[in-house]
Design an enzyme around this catalytic site. Structure first.
Site, PDB file in Angstrom:
ATOM      1  N   GLU A 152       0.847  -1.182   0.000  1.00  0.00           N
ATOM      2  CA  GLU A 152       0.000   0.000   0.000  1.00  0.00           C
ATOM      3  C   GLU A 152       0.891   1.243   0.000  1.00  0.00           C
ATOM      4  OE1 GLU A 152      -3.053  -2.915   1.609  1.00  0.00           O
ATOM      5  OE2 GLU A 152      -0.936  -2.575   1.994  1.00  0.00           O
ATOM      6  N   SER A 153       1.292   1.666  -1.192  1.00  0.00           N
ATOM      7  CA  SER A 153       2.027   2.915  -1.431  1.00  0.00           C
ATOM      8  C   SER A 153       3.541   2.799  -1.293  1.00  0.00           C
ATOM      9  CB  SER A 153       1.455   4.056  -0.589  1.00  0.00           C
ATOM     10  OG  SER A 153       0.103   4.280  -0.950  1.00  0.00           O
ATOM     11  N   CYS A 167      -2.028   3.865   1.881  1.00  0.00           N
ATOM     12  CA  CYS A 167      -3.413   4.112   1.488  1.00  0.00           C
ATOM     13  C   CYS A 167      -4.323   3.055   2.104  1.00  0.00           C
ATOM     14  CB  CYS A 167      -3.528   4.109  -0.038  1.00  0.00           C
ATOM     15  SG  CYS A 167      -2.901   2.594  -0.816  1.00  0.00           S
ATOM     16  N   SER A 333       1.508   0.975  -8.721  1.00  0.00           N
ATOM     17  CA  SER A 333       2.346   1.842  -7.893  1.00  0.00           C
ATOM     18  C   SER A 333       3.687   2.029  -8.583  1.00  0.00           C
ATOM     19  CB  SER A 333       2.562   1.244  -6.502  1.00  0.00           C
ATOM     20  OG  SER A 333       1.383   1.294  -5.721  1.00  0.00           O
ATOM     21  N   HIS A 346       0.520   6.445  -7.430  1.00  0.00           N
ATOM     22  CA  HIS A 346      -0.306   5.318  -6.997  1.00  0.00           C
ATOM     23  C   HIS A 346      -1.680   5.443  -7.635  1.00  0.00           C
ATOM     24  CE1 HIS A 346       2.809   4.198  -4.184  1.00  0.00           C
ATOM     25  NE2 HIS A 346       2.893   5.475  -3.851  1.00  0.00           N
TER      26      HIS A 346
END
Length: 471
Positions: A152-153, A167, A333, A346
């Site tokens: 996540e990111s 995120c 990403s 992203h």
């Protein structure tokens, strides 16, 4: 032109510091020295996750018991996926300084690979990410910074600064106590902390301590490991009835001992409702799969590069080394590093909640062309732009749509063929703007832009191509 990554990247080889092709294009008009050129040669490490990572649109969280191993046990709750994804990221930037007992600040160096926070082991970084409920997927590195693509990111580690963006329903603030502990081990103490995020689209999906900005502030103020170093303040910028930006800053900087130049700035563009044709480029199934002799990891790397090229993302970071990652069934990403600067993108392409973020800490005198190129690439219906800068850094920016008036506050980009209304341009109008100076010299600015779509019949006729007429 970006150099061929196959010539400069050393997979699974942290010790490799030589080789590679030198970028042929000088960016921002600055001619690098020999040391600068050598410092941008990259080492990279790819962590190939198990196939389960690619079975869902959103990567799986770390096991529940990971979040119960530290002192704030109540923050370990897991939330089920609701069918929508919270694209806008939470961003944490933590700057450190050496403690007095560990000597004076080091002079800027062209090689900081074994300095400060960059001495943290992979186990240390995994522990930080686990607290935030995300995992490391890959890494690229040069003499100045380590850049990690996360489930996540992104994570960026400098000698005395760490930037973590997450995120979805991640629990970003829960890693601060661990960062303080690791900093002490390295002879460092907190110098500056900044936490920011846009208001959530789906606030009910968030886990403690991110269910409201008030809860986030209370967590920062009340945590027994954080009180003495996080005596900061929280702010809200923008209309509370629309998109707005939450900011927390705690500044303990001793200017005479600052380990970084006081001209830093970070630009973030958060785009919503992106063009459907653009969004389709980030669906994994739209690319050929199962090529003969190709492993799953090789397939993912190939599709990641194809998405980067077809979307034009590679053109947004000229001269930089790019580390892209495509997700199944959709999502993307990317991290890019060029000497001391980073850029990161992203993408959540799902219909109904499509979102793209672009962030960079490049020190440029004008963001106008960069912003236009980013918006042109993704063609959103609206976007939020934020800029956080030191006072000296803001003075170096000559063109800034956040401070412009009249035509200067609009963003105008070429329209694609067959664009609605027949217009050759897409015009984004700034609907609101807010700014504040916090902790004496940190400037925070945000603005909302919306695509103008209410073309009059006269405008439509004026935009139509005229052909020859025969009487």
């Amino acid at each position: 032109m970006a150099p061929d990554s196959e010539n400069v990247v050393r997979f699974n080889d942290e010790s490799s510091e030589e080789g590679g092709e030198i970028p042929t294009e000088i960016v921002h008009g600055t001619v690098p020295t020999t040391d600068d050129i050598n410092s941008n040669i990259v080492t990279a490490e790819i962590n190939h996750p198990s196939s389960s990572l690619f079975d869902e649109a959103q990567p799986q969280a770390a096991p529940h018991d990971v979040f119960l191993s530290d002192d704030d046990n109540q923050s370990g709750e897991l939330r089920e996926y609701s069918g929508y994804f919270e694209g806008p990221e939470k961003t944490l930037e933590v700057c450190f300084r050496k403690k007095d007992s560990f000597g004076p600040p080091a002079a800027p160096s062209n090689d900081t690979r074994h300095t400060g926070l960059r001495c943290l082991s992979r186990h240390d970084l995994d522990r930080i990410c686990a607290r935030a409920r995300c995992t490391i997927l890959s890494r690229i590195s040069n003499n100045y910074v380590d850049a990690y693509v996360l489930s996540e990111s992104s994570l960026f580690v400098y000698p005395y600064m760490l930037v973590l963006k997450t995120c979805g329903t991640t629990t970003l603030l829960r890693c601060i106590a661990v960062l303080i502990e690791m900093g002490k081990r390295l002879g460092l103490e907190i110098d500056w902390v900044g936490y920011s995020r846009k208001n959530f689209n789906f606030p009910g999906d968030q886990a403690f301590p991110h269910q409201s900005f008030h809860q986030e502030l209370e967590y920062l103020y009340s945590h027994r490991n954080l009180c003495d170093r996080l005596d900061g303040s929280g702010y809200t910028l923008g209309p509370v009835t629309s998109d707005h930006w939450f900011v927390f800053v705690a500044d303990h900087t001793i200017r005479s001992k600052s380990l970084e130049i006081d001209t830093d700035r970070v630009l973030n563009i958060m785009m919503f409702d992106i063009d459907e044709d653009v969004a389709s480029l980030f669906y994994y199934g739209n690319y050929k799969q199962g090529k003969d002799g190709e492993t799953k990891e090789e397939e993912t790397l190939r599709i990641s590069k194809e998405q980067t090229s077809k979307s034009g993302i590679d053109a947004l970071c000229p001269g930089a080394i790019i580390d892209p990652r495509a997700f199944e069934p959709c999502g993307y990403s990317m991290n890019a590093i060029l000497f001391r600067s980073y850029s990161t993108i992203h993408i959540t392409p799902e219909s109904g909640s499509s979102y793209v973020s672009f962030e960079t800490n490049q020190k440029v005198s004008s963001y106008k062309s960069l912003i236009s190129n980013v918006v042109r690439t993704f063609r959103p219906k609206r976007f939020v732009m934020t800029l956080m800068a030191d006072d000296l850094g803001l003075k170096q920016v000559k063109e800034n749509p956040l401070t412009g008036s009249g035509p200067d506050k609009q963003i105008v980009v070429p329209a694609p063929r067959n664009y609605a209304g027949g217009s050759k341009q897409m015009v984004y109008k700034r609907s609101s703007c807010a700014s504040i100076v916090v902790e004496e010299d940190c400037c925070c600015m945000m603005g909302n832009w919306t695509l103008k779509e209410d073309y009059s019949p006269a405008q439509i006729r004026a935009n139509k191509s005229r052909g020859l007429s025969v009487s």
